[in-house]
Design a protein around this motif. Sequence first.
Motif, mmCIF file in Angstrom:
data_model
loop_
_atom_site.group_PDB
_atom_site.id
_atom_site.type_symbol
_atom_site.label_atom_id
_atom_site.label_comp_id
_atom_site.label_asym_id
_atom_site.label_seq_id
_atom_site.Cartn_x
_atom_site.Cartn_y
_atom_site.Cartn_z
ATOM 1 N N ASP A 12 0.825 -1.216 0.000
ATOM 2 C CA ASP A 12 0.000 0.000 0.000
ATOM 3 C C ASP A 12 0.859 1.267 0.000
ATOM 4 O O ASP A 12 0.467 2.309 0.491
ATOM 5 C CB ASP A 12 -0.965 0.006 1.183
ATOM 6 C CG ASP A 12 -0.254 0.069 2.532
ATOM 7 O OD1 ASP A 12 0.961 -0.172 2.583
ATOM 8 O OD2 ASP A 12 -0.933 0.356 3.535
ATOM 9 N N CYS A 13 2.049 1.158 -0.589
ATOM 10 C CA CYS A 13 2.996 2.275 -0.619
ATOM 11 C C CYS A 13 2.588 3.324 -1.656
ATOM 12 O O CYS A 13 1.979 3.008 -2.676
ATOM 13 C CB CYS A 13 4.385 1.742 -0.945
ATOM 14 S SG CYS A 13 5.689 2.984 -0.843
ATOM 15 N N HIS A 14 2.936 4.563 -1.361
ATOM 16 C CA HIS A 14 2.731 5.684 -2.276
ATOM 17 C C HIS A 14 3.992 6.556 -2.255
ATOM 18 O O HIS A 14 4.690 6.608 -1.245
ATOM 19 C CB HIS A 14 1.542 6.543 -1.837
ATOM 20 C CG HIS A 14 0.258 5.800 -1.792
ATOM 21 N ND1 HIS A 14 -0.153 5.105 -0.679
ATOM 22 C CD2 HIS A 14 -0.700 5.626 -2.728
ATOM 23 C CE1 HIS A 14 -1.322 4.547 -0.921
ATOM 24 N NE2 HIS A 14 -1.676 4.841 -2.158
ATOM 25 N N VAL A 15 4.251 7.227 -3.382
ATOM 26 C CA VAL A 15 5.352 8.185 -3.409
ATOM 27 C C VAL A 15 5.084 9.234 -2.333
ATOM 28 O O VAL A 15 3.960 9.714 -2.184
ATOM 29 C CB VAL A 15 5.478 8.841 -4.799
ATOM 30 C CG1 VAL A 15 6.458 9.998 -4.771
ATOM 31 C CG2 VAL A 15 5.906 7.805 -5.832
ATOM 32 N N GLY A 16 6.087 9.535 -1.538
ATOM 33 C CA GLY A 16 5.945 10.488 -0.439
ATOM 34 C C GLY A 16 5.775 9.826 0.914
ATOM 35 O O GLY A 16 5.903 10.485 1.942
ATOM 36 N N ASP A 17 5.500 8.509 0.931
ATOM 37 C CA ASP A 17 5.404 7.792 2.207
ATOM 38 C C ASP A 17 6.767 7.727 2.881
ATOM 39 O O ASP A 17 7.801 7.800 2.218
ATOM 40 C CB ASP A 17 4.911 6.355 1.986
ATOM 41 C CG ASP A 17 3.422 6.261 1.726
ATOM 42 O OD1 ASP A 17 2.739 7.292 1.768
ATOM 43 O OD2 ASP A 17 2.950 5.141 1.466
ATOM 44 N N SER A 18 6.752 7.566 4.188
ATOM 45 C CA SER A 18 7.990 7.392 4.950
ATOM 46 C C SER A 18 8.209 5.930 5.241
ATOM 47 O O SER A 18 7.281 5.226 5.634
ATOM 48 C CB SER A 18 7.928 8.162 6.271
ATOM 49 O OG SER A 18 7.962 9.534 6.036
ATOM 50 N N ILE A 19 9.437 5.477 5.059
ATOM 51 C CA ILE A 19 9.840 4.118 5.411
ATOM 52 C C ILE A 19 11.069 4.236 6.296
ATOM 53 O O ILE A 19 12.014 4.963 5.981
ATOM 54 C CB ILE A 19 10.129 3.264 4.161
ATOM 55 C CG1 ILE A 19 8.837 3.078 3.356
ATOM 56 C CG2 ILE A 19 10.737 1.926 4.552
ATOM 57 C CD1 ILE A 19 8.990 2.221 2.115
ATOM 58 N N CYS A 20 11.047 3.536 7.414
ATOM 59 C CA CYS A 20 12.144 3.585 8.371
ATOM 60 C C CYS A 20 13.218 2.572 7.962
ATOM 61 O O CYS A 20 12.931 1.390 7.800
ATOM 62 C CB CYS A 20 11.608 3.267 9.759
ATOM 63 S SG CYS A 20 12.863 3.391 11.034
ATOM 64 N N VAL A 21 14.433 3.064 7.807
ATOM 65 C CA VAL A 21 15.568 2.218 7.446
ATOM 66 C C VAL A 21 16.663 2.458 8.480
ATOM 67 O O VAL A 21 17.133 3.580 8.648
ATOM 68 C CB VAL A 21 16.089 2.558 6.034
ATOM 69 C CG1 VAL A 21 17.317 1.721 5.703
ATOM 70 C CG2 VAL A 21 14.994 2.360 4.992
ATOM 71 N N ASN A 22 17.038 1.395 9.194
ATOM 72 C CA ASN A 22 18.073 1.509 10.233
ATOM 73 C C ASN A 22 17.759 2.635 11.215
ATOM 74 O O ASN A 22 18.649 3.380 11.633
ATOM 75 C CB ASN A 22 19.452 1.724 9.624
ATOM 76 C CG ASN A 22 20.006 0.467 8.994
ATOM 77 O OD1 ASN A 22 19.339 -0.551 8.946
ATOM 78 N ND2 ASN A 22 21.211 0.529 8.504
ATOM 79 N N GLY A 23 16.495 2.815 11.548
ATOM 80 C CA GLY A 23 16.094 3.820 12.523
ATOM 81 C C GLY A 23 15.948 5.223 11.973
ATOM 82 O O GLY A 23 15.695 6.162 12.720
ATOM 83 N N THR A 24 16.075 5.390 10.658
ATOM 84 C CA THR A 24 15.959 6.700 10.027
ATOM 85 C C THR A 24 14.767 6.703 9.082
ATOM 86 O O THR A 24 14.682 5.849 8.198
ATOM 87 C CB THR A 24 17.238 7.028 9.219
ATOM 88 O OG1 THR A 24 18.365 6.938 10.095
ATOM 89 C CG2 THR A 24 17.167 8.400 8.614
ATOM 90 N N CYS A 25 13.847 7.642 9.258
ATOM 91 C CA CYS A 25 12.691 7.743 8.364
ATOM 92 C C CYS A 25 13.111 8.413 7.067
ATOM 93 O O CYS A 25 13.667 9.514 7.076
ATOM 94 C CB CYS A 25 11.559 8.529 9.018
ATOM 95 S SG CYS A 25 10.761 7.591 10.323
ATOM 96 N N LEU A 26 12.862 7.718 5.953
ATOM 97 C CA LEU A 26 13.226 8.212 4.632
ATOM 98 C C LEU A 26 11.977 8.309 3.774
ATOM 99 O O LEU A 26 11.053 7.518 3.921
ATOM 100 C CB LEU A 26 14.242 7.268 3.982
ATOM 101 C CG LEU A 26 15.523 7.030 4.770
ATOM 102 C CD1 LEU A 26 16.359 5.941 4.113
ATOM 103 C CD2 LEU A 26 16.324 8.323 4.883
#
Length: 65
Positions: A12-26
């Motif tokens: 359910d991803c959309h461009v502009g969503d935040s995904i946490c990678v190694n504790g950093t929201c990208l």
Amino acid sequence: MTFDQAGPILDDCHVGDSICVNGTCLTVTVFDAGKGTFDVGLAPETLSRTNLGMYIGMQLGSADK
């Protein structure tokens, strides 16, 4: 930076969503749920304050939505 093997979190991803990678929201800039990949932009500030720069060109496996 491109992440792969992320299919389970992209349903359910959309461009502009935040995904946490190694504790950093990208912020997702491009994604392909079928291939299980997503791209994020990494600003100089992000690279200087996290360890993500050392992973450029490598495969990462720790991404959570």
